[in-house]
Motif scaffolding. Structure first.
Motif, PDB file in Angstrom:
ATOM      1  N   GLU A 107      37.682  71.167  60.587  1.00 19.71           N
ATOM      2  CA  GLU A 107      38.449  71.767  61.669  1.00 19.71           C
ATOM      3  C   GLU A 107      37.665  72.947  62.246  1.00 19.71           C
ATOM      4  OE1 GLU A 107      42.091  72.844  59.774  1.00 19.71           O
ATOM      5  OE2 GLU A 107      42.736  70.765  59.497  1.00 19.71           O
ATOM      6  N   VAL A 108      37.770  73.124  63.548  1.00 18.38           N
ATOM      7  CA  VAL A 108      37.071  74.218  64.235  1.00 18.38           C
ATOM      8  C   VAL A 108      38.105  75.090  64.932  1.00 18.38           C
ATOM      9  CG1 VAL A 108      35.388  74.843  66.008  1.00 18.38           C
ATOM     10  CG2 VAL A 108      35.025  72.793  64.598  1.00 18.38           C
ATOM     11  N   TYR A 109      38.094  76.378  64.593  1.00 20.51           N
ATOM     12  CA  TYR A 109      39.020  77.350  65.170  1.00 20.51           C
ATOM     13  C   TYR A 109      38.223  78.337  66.027  1.00 20.51           C
ATOM     14  CZ  TYR A 109      42.424  75.455  61.945  1.00 20.51           C
ATOM     15  OH  TYR A 109      43.272  74.591  61.275  1.00 20.51           O
ATOM     16  N   PRO A 110      38.425  78.315  67.354  1.00 21.05           N
ATOM     17  CA  PRO A 110      37.655  79.186  68.250  1.00 21.05           C
ATOM     18  C   PRO A 110      38.198  80.606  68.265  1.00 21.05           C
ATOM     19  CG  PRO A 110      39.236  77.937  69.518  1.00 21.05           C
ATOM     20  CD  PRO A 110      39.378  77.462  68.087  1.00 21.05           C
ATOM     21  N   ARG A 111      37.318  81.566  68.506  1.00 22.78           N
ATOM     22  CA  ARG A 111      37.765  82.962  68.616  1.00 22.78           C
ATOM     23  C   ARG A 111      37.957  83.394  70.057  1.00 22.78           C
ATOM     24  NH1 ARG A 111      34.352  87.102  65.177  1.00 22.78           N
ATOM     25  NH2 ARG A 111      35.958  88.513  65.941  1.00 22.78           N
ATOM     26  N   HIS A 112      37.467  82.619  71.021  1.00 20.08           N
ATOM     27  CA  HIS A 112      37.740  82.960  72.416  1.00 20.08           C
ATOM     28  C   HIS A 112      38.235  81.715  73.159  1.00 20.08           C
ATOM     29  CE1 HIS A 112      33.940  81.076  73.591  1.00 20.08           C
ATOM     30  NE2 HIS A 112      33.284  81.877  72.796  1.00 20.08           N
ATOM     31  N   ALA A 113      38.908  81.936  74.252  1.00 22.02           N
ATOM     32  CA  ALA A 113      39.610  80.858  74.947  1.00 22.02           C
ATOM     33  C   ALA A 113      38.687  79.966  75.767  1.00 22.02           C
ATOM     34  CB  ALA A 113      40.698  81.449  75.845  1.00 22.02           C
ATOM     35  N   ALA A 114      37.530  80.464  76.165  1.00 23.05           N
ATOM     36  CA  ALA A 114      36.622  79.666  76.983  1.00 23.05           C
ATOM     37  C   ALA A 114      36.126  78.461  76.186  1.00 23.05           C
ATOM     38  CB  ALA A 114      35.442  80.517  77.439  1.00 23.05           C
ATOM     39  N   VAL A 115      36.204  77.292  76.791  1.00 28.86           N
ATOM     40  CA  VAL A 115      35.819  76.050  76.109  1.00 28.86           C
ATOM     41  C   VAL A 115      34.494  75.557  76.674  1.00 28.86           C
ATOM     42  CG1 VAL A 115      36.470  73.659  75.637  1.00 28.86           C
ATOM     43  CG2 VAL A 115      38.231  75.444  75.718  1.00 28.86           C
ATOM     44  N   PRO A 116      33.504  75.299  75.836  1.00 27.28           N
ATOM     45  CA  PRO A 116      32.222  74.786  76.334  1.00 27.28           C
ATOM     46  C   PRO A 116      32.383  73.370  76.873  1.00 27.28           C
ATOM     47  CG  PRO A 116      32.281  74.688  73.948  1.00 27.28           C
ATOM     48  CD  PRO A 116      33.511  75.436  74.375  1.00 27.28           C
ATOM     49  N   SER A 117      31.452  72.967  77.689  1.00 25.79           N
ATOM     50  CA  SER A 117      31.490  71.604  78.234  1.00 25.79           C
ATOM     51  C   SER A 117      31.059  70.593  77.183  1.00 25.79           C
ATOM     52  CB  SER A 117      30.567  71.503  79.451  1.00 25.79           C
ATOM     53  OG  SER A 117      29.204  71.630  79.044  1.00 25.79           O
ATOM     54  N   PHE A 118      31.398  69.338  77.438  1.00 21.43           N
ATOM     55  CA  PHE A 118      30.915  68.271  76.569  1.00 21.43           C
ATOM     56  C   PHE A 118      29.386  68.298  76.496  1.00 21.43           C
ATOM     57  CE2 PHE A 118      35.071  66.430  77.667  1.00 21.43           C
ATOM     58  CZ  PHE A 118      35.493  65.966  76.431  1.00 21.43           C
ATOM     59  N   GLN A 119      28.751  68.513  77.657  1.00 20.00           N
ATOM     60  CA  GLN A 119      27.293  68.507  77.687  1.00 20.00           C
ATOM     61  C   GLN A 119      26.716  69.638  76.845  1.00 20.00           C
ATOM     62  OE1 GLN A 119      25.515  66.021  79.273  1.00 20.00           O
ATOM     63  NE2 GLN A 119      23.820  66.882  78.106  1.00 20.00           N
ATOM     64  N   ALA A 120      27.306  70.826  76.938  1.00 18.44           N
ATOM     65  CA  ALA A 120      26.822  71.955  76.148  1.00 18.44           C
ATOM     66  C   ALA A 120      26.987  71.678  74.660  1.00 18.44           C
ATOM     67  CB  ALA A 120      27.572  73.227  76.532  1.00 18.44           C
ATOM     68  N   SER A 172      32.659  68.881  82.240  1.00 20.05           N
ATOM     69  CA  SER A 172      34.010  69.428  82.095  1.00 20.05           C
ATOM     70  C   SER A 172      34.213  69.982  80.688  1.00 20.05           C
ATOM     71  CB  SER A 172      35.048  68.348  82.391  1.00 20.05           C
ATOM     72  OG  SER A 172      34.970  67.299  81.428  1.00 20.05           O
ATOM     73  N   PRO A 173      35.222  70.848  80.503  1.00 24.11           N
ATOM     74  CA  PRO A 173      35.469  71.418  79.169  1.00 24.11           C
ATOM     75  C   PRO A 173      35.749  70.346  78.126  1.00 24.11           C
ATOM     76  CG  PRO A 173      36.660  72.636  80.860  1.00 24.11           C
ATOM     77  CD  PRO A 173      36.120  71.410  81.529  1.00 24.11           C
ATOM     78  N   ALA A 174      35.295  70.598  76.906  1.00 28.33           N
ATOM     79  CA  ALA A 174      35.433  69.625  75.819  1.00 28.33           C
ATOM     80  C   ALA A 174      36.835  69.676  75.211  1.00 28.33           C
ATOM     81  CB  ALA A 174      34.374  69.873  74.751  1.00 28.33           C
ATOM     82  N   THR A 175      37.808  69.300  76.026  1.00 25.61           N
ATOM     83  CA  THR A 175      39.191  69.176  75.570  1.00 25.61           C
ATOM     84  C   THR A 175      39.723  67.838  76.061  1.00 25.61           C
ATOM     85  OG1 THR A 175      40.082  70.280  77.533  1.00 25.61           O
ATOM     86  CG2 THR A 175      39.616  71.660  75.613  1.00 25.61           C
ATOM     87  N   TRP A 176      40.780  67.376  75.436  1.00 23.37           N
ATOM     88  CA  TRP A 176      41.385  66.103  75.832  1.00 23.37           C
ATOM     89  C   TRP A 176      42.830  66.090  75.365  1.00 23.37           C
ATOM     90  CZ3 TRP A 176      37.116  66.943  72.866  1.00 23.37           C
ATOM     91  CH2 TRP A 176      37.238  66.772  71.480  1.00 23.37           C
ATOM     92  N   ALA A 177      43.593  65.140  75.862  1.00 22.64           N
ATOM     93  CA  ALA A 177      45.025  65.090  75.596  1.00 22.64           C
ATOM     94  C   ALA A 177      45.313  64.581  74.185  1.00 22.64           C
ATOM     95  CB  ALA A 177      45.701  64.175  76.620  1.00 22.64           C
ATOM     96  N   GLU A 178      46.544  64.820  73.727  1.00 25.90           N
ATOM     97  CA  GLU A 178      46.954  64.332  72.410  1.00 25.90           C
ATOM     98  C   GLU A 178      46.943  62.811  72.346  1.00 25.90           C
ATOM     99  OE1 GLU A 178      50.651  65.965  71.160  1.00 25.90           O
ATOM    100  OE2 GLU A 178      49.936  68.037  71.153  1.00 25.90           O
ATOM    101  N   SER A 179      47.039  62.155  73.483  1.00 26.74           N
ATOM    102  CA  SER A 179      47.015  60.688  73.539  1.00 26.74           C
ATOM    103  C   SER A 179      45.593  60.147  73.565  1.00 26.74           C
ATOM    104  CB  SER A 179      47.776  60.206  74.777  1.00 26.74           C
ATOM    105  OG  SER A 179      47.169  60.721  75.964  1.00 26.74           O
ATOM    106  N   GLU A 180      44.602  61.024  73.440  1.00 25.93           N
ATOM    107  CA  GLU A 180      43.193  60.642  73.521  1.00 25.93           C
ATOM    108  C   GLU A 180      42.433  61.171  72.313  1.00 25.93           C
ATOM    109  OE1 GLU A 180      43.105  61.181  78.415  1.00 25.93           O
ATOM    110  OE2 GLU A 180      42.189  62.683  77.109  1.00 25.93           O
ATOM    111  N   TYR A 181      41.231  60.660  72.127  1.00 26.27           N
ATOM    112  CA  TYR A 181      40.311  61.211  71.140  1.00 26.27           C
ATOM    113  C   TYR A 181      38.899  61.116  71.692  1.00 26.27           C
ATOM    114  CZ  TYR A 181      39.175  56.366  69.719  1.00 26.27           C
ATOM    115  OH  TYR A 181      38.778  55.043  69.695  1.00 26.27           O
ATOM    116  N   ALA A 182      38.014  61.932  71.158  1.00 24.24           N
ATOM    117  CA  ALA A 182      36.604  61.869  71.542  1.00 24.24           C
ATOM    118  C   ALA A 182      35.841  61.127  70.451  1.00 24.24           C
ATOM    119  CB  ALA A 182      36.035  63.268  71.727  1.00 24.24           C
ATOM    120  N   TRP A 183      34.987  60.216  70.860  1.00 25.55           N
ATOM    121  CA  TRP A 183      34.195  59.423  69.935  1.00 25.55           C
ATOM    122  C   TRP A 183      32.730  59.824  70.095  1.00 25.55           C
ATOM    123  CZ3 TRP A 183      34.811  56.698  65.758  1.00 25.55           C
ATOM    124  CH2 TRP A 183      33.870  55.741  65.361  1.00 25.55           C
ATOM    125  N   PHE A 184      32.185  60.463  69.071  1.00 28.58           N
ATOM    126  CA  PHE A 184      30.788  60.887  69.087  1.00 28.58           C
ATOM    127  C   PHE A 184      29.962  59.868  68.315  1.00 28.58           C
ATOM    128  CE2 PHE A 184      33.236  64.704  69.794  1.00 28.58           C
ATOM    129  CZ  PHE A 184      32.506  65.400  70.746  1.00 28.58           C
TER     130      PHE A 184
END
Length: 204
Positions: A6-19, A62-74
Protein backbone atom coordinates in the motif's frame (compact mmCIF):
# COMPACT_ATOMS: atom_id res chain seq x y z
CA UNK A 1 -2.40 -16.40 -2.38
CA UNK A 2 -1.54 -12.79 -3.08
CA UNK A 3 0.50 -10.09 -1.36
CA UNK A 4 0.19 -6.33 -1.49
CA UNK A 5 2.02 -3.07 -0.98
CA UNK A 6 0.00 0.00 0.00
CA UNK A 7 1.18 3.53 -0.78
CA UNK A 8 0.11 6.47 1.39
CA UNK A 9 0.93 9.90 -0.10
CA UNK A 10 1.89 12.90 2.02
CA UNK A 11 0.71 15.51 -0.48
CA UNK A 12 -2.42 15.74 -2.59
CA UNK A 13 -0.75 16.25 -5.98
CA UNK A 14 -0.88 13.01 -7.98
CA UNK A 15 1.89 12.22 -10.49
CA UNK A 16 0.96 11.20 -14.01
CA UNK A 17 0.97 7.64 -15.22
CA UNK A 18 3.93 8.54 -17.41
CA UNK A 19 5.91 9.99 -14.50
CA UNK A 20 5.22 6.87 -12.44
CA UNK A 21 6.25 4.53 -15.27
CA UNK A 22 9.45 6.45 -15.95
CA UNK A 23 10.48 6.62 -12.28
CA UNK A 24 9.64 2.96 -11.63
CA UNK A 25 11.42 1.77 -14.78
CA UNK A 26 14.54 3.76 -13.83
CA UNK A 27 14.51 2.33 -10.30
CA UNK A 28 13.88 -1.18 -11.61
CA UNK A 29 16.86 -0.97 -13.97
CA UNK A 30 19.06 0.29 -11.15
CA UNK A 31 18.06 -2.65 -8.96
CA UNK A 32 18.72 -5.13 -11.75
CA UNK A 33 22.15 -3.60 -12.42
CA UNK A 34 23.15 -3.85 -8.75
CA UNK A 35 22.48 -7.58 -8.90
CA UNK A 36 24.35 -8.13 -12.17
CA UNK A 37 21.26 -8.64 -14.32
CA UNK A 38 21.51 -7.41 -17.92
CA UNK A 39 17.77 -7.25 -18.70
CA UNK A 40 16.23 -3.79 -18.98
CA UNK A 41 12.44 -4.33 -19.19
CA UNK A 42 10.17 -1.33 -19.69
CA UNK A 43 7.05 -1.09 -17.55
CA UNK A 44 3.69 -0.43 -19.23
CA UNK A 45 0.19 0.22 -17.90
CA UNK A 46 -3.41 -0.08 -18.98
CA UNK A 47 -6.52 0.85 -17.01
CA UNK A 48 -9.18 -1.85 -17.11
CA UNK A 49 -12.73 -2.47 -16.02
CA UNK A 50 -13.11 -4.59 -12.88
CA UNK A 51 -15.93 -6.67 -14.27
CA UNK A 52 -14.98 -7.28 -17.89
CA UNK A 53 -11.21 -6.57 -17.76
CA UNK A 54 -11.76 -4.45 -20.86
CA UNK A 55 -8.91 -2.02 -21.52
CA UNK A 56 -10.07 1.59 -21.17
CA UNK A 57 -8.76 4.71 -22.87
CA UNK A 58 -6.43 6.66 -20.59
CA UNK A 59 -4.01 9.49 -21.39
CA UNK A 60 -0.65 8.65 -19.79
CA UNK A 61 -0.14 12.35 -19.06
CA UNK A 62 -3.20 12.30 -16.76
CA UNK A 63 -2.96 11.75 -12.98
CA UNK A 64 -2.43 8.14 -11.90
CA UNK A 65 -5.86 7.68 -10.35
CA UNK A 66 -8.86 5.64 -11.44
CA UNK A 67 -12.36 4.78 -10.30
CA UNK A 68 -13.32 2.06 -7.83
CA UNK A 69 -14.86 0.18 -10.77
CA UNK A 70 -11.44 0.11 -12.48
CA UNK A 71 -7.93 -1.14 -11.85
CA UNK A 72 -4.53 -0.42 -13.35
CA UNK A 73 -2.62 -3.32 -14.86
CA UNK A 74 1.16 -2.87 -14.92
CA UNK A 75 3.07 -5.24 -17.16
CA UNK A 76 6.09 -5.83 -19.38
CA UNK A 77 5.68 -6.32 -23.13
CA UNK A 78 5.82 -9.92 -24.39
CA UNK A 79 5.68 -11.33 -20.87
CA UNK A 80 2.76 -13.18 -19.34
CA UNK A 81 1.52 -11.74 -16.06
CA UNK A 82 1.50 -8.38 -14.34
CA UNK A 83 0.45 -6.59 -11.18
CA UNK A 84 -2.98 -5.09 -10.60
CA UNK A 85 -3.28 -1.84 -8.67
CA UNK A 86 -6.24 -0.16 -7.00
CA UNK A 87 -6.84 3.46 -6.02
CA UNK A 88 -8.66 3.53 -2.69
CA UNK A 89 -10.30 6.06 -0.39
CA UNK A 90 -9.30 5.99 3.28
CA UNK A 91 -12.41 4.74 5.09
CA UNK A 92 -13.50 4.91 8.71
CA UNK A 93 -12.54 1.24 9.02
CA UNK A 94 -9.08 2.04 7.64
CA UNK A 95 -8.63 4.79 10.20
CA UNK A 96 -9.68 2.47 13.00
CA UNK A 97 -7.16 -0.12 11.82
CA UNK A 98 -4.43 2.53 11.65
CA UNK A 99 -5.21 3.63 15.19
CA UNK A 100 -4.17 0.14 16.29
CA UNK A 101 -1.11 0.07 14.03
CA UNK A 102 0.11 3.48 15.19
CA UNK A 103 -0.31 2.42 18.80
CA UNK A 104 1.05 -1.15 18.68
CA UNK A 105 3.58 -1.36 15.80
CA UNK A 106 6.82 0.44 16.85
CA UNK A 107 8.01 1.45 13.35
CA UNK A 108 4.62 3.07 12.73
CA UNK A 109 4.51 4.65 16.17
CA UNK A 110 7.87 6.29 15.48
CA UNK A 111 6.38 7.91 12.38
CA UNK A 112 2.95 8.65 13.77
CA UNK A 113 2.89 12.34 12.80
CA UNK A 114 3.95 11.64 9.22
CA UNK A 115 1.51 8.75 8.84
CA UNK A 116 -1.36 10.88 10.11
CA UNK A 117 -0.44 13.46 7.46
CA UNK A 118 -0.63 10.74 4.83
CA UNK A 119 -3.97 9.42 6.05
CA UNK A 120 -5.34 12.97 6.01
CA UNK A 121 -5.01 13.10 2.21
CA UNK A 122 -7.84 10.55 2.11
CA UNK A 123 -6.28 8.40 -0.61
CA UNK A 124 -3.98 5.41 -0.98
CA UNK A 125 -2.98 2.90 -3.66
CA UNK A 126 -2.68 -0.86 -3.37
CA UNK A 127 -0.40 -2.93 -5.63
CA UNK A 128 -1.15 -6.66 -5.68
CA UNK A 129 0.99 -9.61 -6.77
CA UNK A 130 -0.98 -12.79 -7.31
CA UNK A 131 0.59 -16.24 -7.01
CA UNK A 132 2.57 -17.58 -9.95
CA UNK A 133 3.77 -14.26 -11.36
CA UNK A 134 7.12 -14.24 -13.21
CA UNK A 135 10.22 -13.08 -11.30
CA UNK A 136 10.35 -9.64 -12.91
CA UNK A 137 6.80 -8.89 -11.74
CA UNK A 138 7.61 -10.16 -8.23
CA UNK A 139 10.32 -7.50 -8.14
CA UNK A 140 8.58 -4.77 -10.13
CA UNK A 141 5.37 -4.49 -8.13
CA UNK A 142 7.34 -3.40 -5.07
CA UNK A 143 9.41 -1.00 -7.14
CA UNK A 144 6.22 0.52 -8.57
CA UNK A 145 4.88 1.07 -5.07
CA UNK A 146 8.13 2.67 -3.96
CA UNK A 147 8.26 4.91 -7.05
CA UNK A 148 4.77 6.19 -6.30
CA UNK A 149 5.71 6.77 -2.65
CA UNK A 150 8.81 8.63 -3.82
CA UNK A 151 6.81 10.87 -6.14
CA UNK A 152 4.21 11.68 -3.48
CA UNK A 153 6.65 11.98 -0.53
CA UNK A 154 4.74 9.15 1.11
CA UNK A 155 5.18 5.72 2.67
CA UNK A 156 4.94 2.08 1.64
CA UNK A 157 3.18 -0.33 3.99
CA UNK A 158 2.46 -4.06 3.97
CA UNK A 159 1.28 -6.48 6.63
CA UNK A 160 0.45 -9.51 4.47
CA UNK A 161 3.93 -11.02 3.97
CA UNK A 162 4.94 -9.04 0.89
CA UNK A 163 8.24 -8.37 2.70
CA UNK A 164 9.62 -8.09 6.26
CA UNK A 165 6.84 -6.55 8.36
CA UNK A 166 9.20 -4.93 10.92
CA UNK A 167 10.43 -2.60 8.15
CA UNK A 168 7.05 -0.96 7.52
CA UNK A 169 5.93 1.76 7.07
CA UNK A 170 8.93 2.63 4.92
CA UNK A 171 10.18 5.60 2.97
CA UNK A 172 11.04 4.93 -0.66
CA UNK A 173 14.76 5.63 -0.21
CA UNK A 174 14.97 2.98 2.49
CA UNK A 175 12.80 0.51 0.60
CA UNK A 176 15.05 0.66 -2.47
CA UNK A 177 18.02 -0.20 -0.27
CA UNK A 178 16.70 -3.43 1.25
CA UNK A 179 13.78 -4.65 -0.88
CA UNK A 180 14.41 -7.84 -2.84
CA UNK A 181 18.01 -8.01 -1.62
CA UNK A 182 18.72 -11.43 -0.12
CA UNK A 183 21.50 -10.03 2.05
CA UNK A 184 19.20 -7.37 3.53
CA UNK A 185 16.20 -9.61 4.21
CA UNK A 186 15.32 -10.12 7.87
CA UNK A 187 13.52 -13.38 7.21
CA UNK A 188 15.25 -16.37 5.62
CA UNK A 189 12.18 -17.17 3.52
CA UNK A 190 12.33 -13.72 1.89
CA UNK A 191 16.06 -14.10 1.30
CA UNK A 192 15.57 -17.49 -0.36
CA UNK A 193 12.69 -16.31 -2.51
CA UNK A 194 14.45 -13.15 -3.68
CA UNK A 195 17.65 -15.08 -4.39
CA UNK A 196 15.73 -17.60 -6.48
CA UNK A 197 13.98 -14.88 -8.50
CA UNK A 198 17.18 -12.90 -9.07
CA UNK A 199 19.00 -16.03 -10.21
CA UNK A 200 16.23 -16.75 -12.71
CA UNK A 201 16.46 -13.18 -14.05
CA UNK A 202 20.24 -13.36 -14.24
CA UNK A 203 20.12 -16.59 -16.21
CA UNK A 204 17.49 -15.10 -18.49
Amino acid sequence: MSTTFEVYPRHAAVPSFQALLERATTRLHAHLAIHGIAARPVLRVSVRSNGTHESLERDLSSPATWAESEYAWFYVDDLAGGTDAYCERVSADDLECWDDILRDHPPATARRTEMLECLATGRYWRFRRSAGQPPIIALAYGILAAALAELTDGFIYSDDSAWDYPRFPARAEDFYHWYFDPEQALGSDYATWASRCLTALREG
